[in-house]
Design a protein around this motif. Sequence first.
Motif, PDB file in Angstrom:
ATOM      1  N   GLN A  25       0.625  -1.034   0.015  1.00  0.00           N
ATOM      2  CA  GLN A  25       0.317  -0.301   0.011  1.00  0.00           C
ATOM      3  C   GLN A  25       0.572   0.737  -0.348  1.00  0.00           C
ATOM      4  OE1 GLN A  25      -2.531   0.860   3.977  1.00  0.00           O
ATOM      5  NE2 GLN A  25      -3.811   1.788   1.905  1.00  0.00           N
ATOM      6  N   THR A  26       0.708   2.213  -1.052  1.00  0.00           N
ATOM      7  CA  THR A  26       1.515   3.312  -1.226  1.00  0.00           C
ATOM      8  C   THR A  26       1.152   4.127  -0.342  1.00  0.00           C
ATOM      9  OG1 THR A  26       0.191   4.336  -2.692  1.00  0.00           O
ATOM     10  CG2 THR A  26       1.354   3.015  -2.988  1.00  0.00           C
ATOM     11  N   VAL A  27       1.559   4.967   0.155  1.00  0.00           N
ATOM     12  CA  VAL A  27       1.018   6.636   0.910  1.00  0.00           C
ATOM     13  C   VAL A  27      -0.429   7.101  -0.001  1.00  0.00           C
ATOM     14  CG1 VAL A  27       2.138   8.866   1.453  1.00  0.00           C
ATOM     15  CG2 VAL A  27       3.054   6.773   2.429  1.00  0.00           C
ATOM     16  N   LEU A  28       0.129   7.525  -1.008  1.00  0.00           N
ATOM     17  CA  LEU A  28      -1.442   7.916  -1.609  1.00  0.00           C
ATOM     18  C   LEU A  28      -2.499   6.961  -1.727  1.00  0.00           C
ATOM     19  CD1 LEU A  28      -1.621   9.836  -3.865  1.00  0.00           C
ATOM     20  CD2 LEU A  28      -1.549   8.755  -5.653  1.00  0.00           C
ATOM     21  N   PHE A  40      -2.211  14.629  -6.804  1.00  0.00           N
ATOM     22  CA  PHE A  40      -1.625  13.656  -7.687  1.00  0.00           C
ATOM     23  C   PHE A  40      -2.519  14.005  -8.653  1.00  0.00           C
ATOM     24  CE2 PHE A  40      -5.445  11.252  -6.729  1.00  0.00           C
ATOM     25  CZ  PHE A  40      -5.831  10.108  -7.419  1.00  0.00           C
ATOM     26  N   GLY A  41      -1.332  13.539 -10.013  1.00  0.00           N
ATOM     27  CA  GLY A  41      -1.929  13.835 -11.411  1.00  0.00           C
ATOM     28  C   GLY A  41      -2.042  11.785 -11.574  1.00  0.00           C
ATOM     29  N   GLY A  45       3.981   7.951 -10.459  1.00  0.00           N
ATOM     30  CA  GLY A  45       5.217   8.710 -10.318  1.00  0.00           C
ATOM     31  C   GLY A  45       6.166   9.061 -11.895  1.00  0.00           C
ATOM     32  N   GLU A  46       4.828   9.889 -12.708  1.00  0.00           N
ATOM     33  CA  GLU A  46       5.691  10.137 -13.885  1.00  0.00           C
ATOM     34  C   GLU A  46       5.311  11.545 -13.580  1.00  0.00           C
ATOM     35  OE1 GLU A  46       7.170   8.215 -16.207  1.00  0.00           O
ATOM     36  OE2 GLU A  46       6.721   6.562 -15.770  1.00  0.00           O
ATOM     37  N   CYS A  47       4.732  12.314 -12.804  1.00  0.00           N
ATOM     38  CA  CYS A  47       4.314  13.757 -13.084  1.00  0.00           C
ATOM     39  C   CYS A  47       4.941  14.401 -12.019  1.00  0.00           C
ATOM     40  CB  CYS A  47       2.676  14.405 -12.982  1.00  0.00           C
ATOM     41  SG  CYS A  47       1.621  13.715 -11.515  1.00  0.00           S
ATOM     42  N   GLY A  48       5.002  13.913 -10.954  1.00  0.00           N
ATOM     43  CA  GLY A  48       5.613  14.882  -9.300  1.00  0.00           C
ATOM     44  C   GLY A  48       4.835  15.089  -8.518  1.00  0.00           C
ATOM     45  N   THR A  49       3.263  15.322  -8.582  1.00  0.00           N
ATOM     46  CA  THR A  49       2.420  15.953  -8.543  1.00  0.00           C
ATOM     47  C   THR A  49       2.024  15.822  -6.809  1.00  0.00           C
ATOM     48  OG1 THR A  49       1.316  16.246 -10.692  1.00  0.00           O
ATOM     49  CG2 THR A  49       0.267  16.903  -8.743  1.00  0.00           C
ATOM     50  N   CYS A  50       2.578  13.964  -6.554  1.00  0.00           N
ATOM     51  CA  CYS A  50       2.640  13.889  -5.185  1.00  0.00           C
ATOM     52  C   CYS A  50       3.417  14.072  -4.402  1.00  0.00           C
ATOM     53  CB  CYS A  50       1.389  12.683  -5.406  1.00  0.00           C
ATOM     54  SG  CYS A  50       2.759  10.945  -6.191  1.00  0.00           S
ATOM     55  N   LEU A  51       4.146  15.011  -4.630  1.00  0.00           N
ATOM     56  CA  LEU A  51       5.264  15.244  -3.723  1.00  0.00           C
ATOM     57  C   LEU A  51       5.283  15.803  -2.378  1.00  0.00           C
ATOM     58  CD1 LEU A  51       8.588  15.317  -4.262  1.00  0.00           C
ATOM     59  CD2 LEU A  51       7.866  18.050  -4.071  1.00  0.00           C
ATOM     60  N   VAL A  52       5.528  14.807  -1.494  1.00  0.00           N
ATOM     61  CA  VAL A  52       5.065  14.472  -0.094  1.00  0.00           C
ATOM     62  C   VAL A  52       6.386  14.601   0.675  1.00  0.00           C
ATOM     63  CG1 VAL A  52       2.889  13.911  -0.084  1.00  0.00           C
ATOM     64  CG2 VAL A  52       5.374  12.393   0.251  1.00  0.00           C
ATOM     65  N   LYS A  53       6.471  14.851   2.107  1.00  0.00           N
ATOM     66  CA  LYS A  53       8.052  14.860   2.823  1.00  0.00           C
ATOM     67  C   LYS A  53       7.701  13.704   3.782  1.00  0.00           C
ATOM     68  CE  LYS A  53      11.072  17.974   5.869  1.00  0.00           C
ATOM     69  NZ  LYS A  53      11.690  19.480   5.998  1.00  0.00           N
ATOM     70  N   ASP A 112       6.499   4.741  12.677  1.00  0.00           N
ATOM     71  CA  ASP A 112       5.574   5.779  12.876  1.00  0.00           C
ATOM     72  C   ASP A 112       6.573   7.488  12.147  1.00  0.00           C
ATOM     73  OD1 ASP A 112       4.498   4.371  14.628  1.00  0.00           O
ATOM     74  OD2 ASP A 112       5.095   5.079  16.107  1.00  0.00           O
ATOM     75  N   VAL A 113       5.825   7.486  11.322  1.00  0.00           N
ATOM     76  CA  VAL A 113       5.874   8.463   9.741  1.00  0.00           C
ATOM     77  C   VAL A 113       5.075   9.307  10.049  1.00  0.00           C
ATOM     78  CG1 VAL A 113       8.131   7.155   8.428  1.00  0.00           C
ATOM     79  CG2 VAL A 113       5.864   7.916   7.986  1.00  0.00           C
ATOM     80  N   LEU A 114       5.841  11.225   9.386  1.00  0.00           N
ATOM     81  CA  LEU A 114       5.081  12.079   9.306  1.00  0.00           C
ATOM     82  C   LEU A 114       5.011  12.231   8.141  1.00  0.00           C
ATOM     83  CD1 LEU A 114       3.578  14.769  10.010  1.00  0.00           C
ATOM     84  CD2 LEU A 114       5.933  15.864  10.601  1.00  0.00           C
ATOM     85  N   ILE A 115       4.181  12.733   7.560  1.00  0.00           N
ATOM     86  CA  ILE A 115       3.756  13.181   5.739  1.00  0.00           C
ATOM     87  C   ILE A 115       3.723  14.265   6.326  1.00  0.00           C
ATOM     88  CG2 ILE A 115       2.974  11.990   3.771  1.00  0.00           C
ATOM     89  CD1 ILE A 115       4.502   9.747   4.439  1.00  0.00           C
ATOM     90  N   GLU A 116       4.199  15.445   5.465  1.00  0.00           N
ATOM     91  CA  GLU A 116       3.684  16.528   4.717  1.00  0.00           C
ATOM     92  C   GLU A 116       3.207  16.965   3.308  1.00  0.00           C
ATOM     93  OE1 GLU A 116       6.147  19.690   7.503  1.00  0.00           O
ATOM     94  OE2 GLU A 116       7.702  17.871   7.615  1.00  0.00           O
ATOM     95  N   TYR A 117       1.973  17.666   3.424  1.00  0.00           N
ATOM     96  CA  TYR A 117       1.876  17.257   2.378  1.00  0.00           C
ATOM     97  C   TYR A 117       1.138  18.709   1.696  1.00  0.00           C
ATOM     98  CZ  TYR A 117      -3.114  16.622   3.798  1.00  0.00           C
ATOM     99  OH  TYR A 117      -4.116  17.406   4.402  1.00  0.00           O
ATOM    100  N   PRO A 118       1.709  19.298   0.567  1.00  0.00           N
ATOM    101  CA  PRO A 118       0.788  21.128  -0.097  1.00  0.00           C
ATOM    102  C   PRO A 118      -0.406  20.324  -0.158  1.00  0.00           C
ATOM    103  CG  PRO A 118       2.454  19.981  -1.372  1.00  0.00           C
ATOM    104  CD  PRO A 118       1.841  18.698  -0.104  1.00  0.00           C
ATOM    105  N   SER A 119      -1.342  21.540   0.005  1.00  0.00           N
ATOM    106  CA  SER A 119      -2.469  21.298  -0.434  1.00  0.00           C
ATOM    107  C   SER A 119      -3.101  22.526  -1.221  1.00  0.00           C
ATOM    108  CB  SER A 119      -3.413  20.788   0.648  1.00  0.00           C
ATOM    109  OG  SER A 119      -4.614  20.528   0.550  1.00  0.00           O
ATOM    110  N   LYS A 120      -4.280  22.274  -1.968  1.00  0.00           N
ATOM    111  CA  LYS A 120      -4.804  23.457  -2.264  1.00  0.00           C
ATOM    112  C   LYS A 120      -6.285  23.720  -1.989  1.00  0.00           C
ATOM    113  CE  LYS A 120      -2.394  22.240  -6.688  1.00  0.00           C
ATOM    114  NZ  LYS A 120      -2.803  22.333  -8.215  1.00  0.00           N
TER     115      LYS A 120
END
Length: 120
Positions: A25-28, A40-41, A45-53, A112-120
């Motif tokens: 299972q992916t993060v997305l 995401f687009g 894994g081709e477009c980079g829209t779902c970039l997370v930290k 245990d992780v923190l996923i930081e994501y941008p959002s519109k």
Amino acid sequence: MALITFSSHMHKDKTVYAVAGSHRQTVLELAKEHHIPIDFGCGDGECGTCLVKVSSVDAKRSPMGAPLTDHEVGVLKEMGHITQAQIDQMRVDDLCPTQWRLACQVVLRDEDVLIEYPSK
């Protein structure tokens, strides 16, 4: 089980459980399942829209998510989030050299992780 906290400046933080050991299972996919609005687009894994930290909750260790996929390496390099030297070192050490990942590609392990994501 791993605790995954999703964080964005536009949304309230949300912590979910991820089943340890699925290794599929992916993060997305996890975000979609829990109605977390990661942009995401393509989903491939081709477009980079779902970039997370991705950061480890335990400050003493770095995230142990699955290694970067070839798609991730190409997109992250193109976006300037990974250097050729880091890629070469990753091939030797088998460790992820960057916190930047593509949510559609990264599969988390029992941590245990923190996923930081941008959002519109």
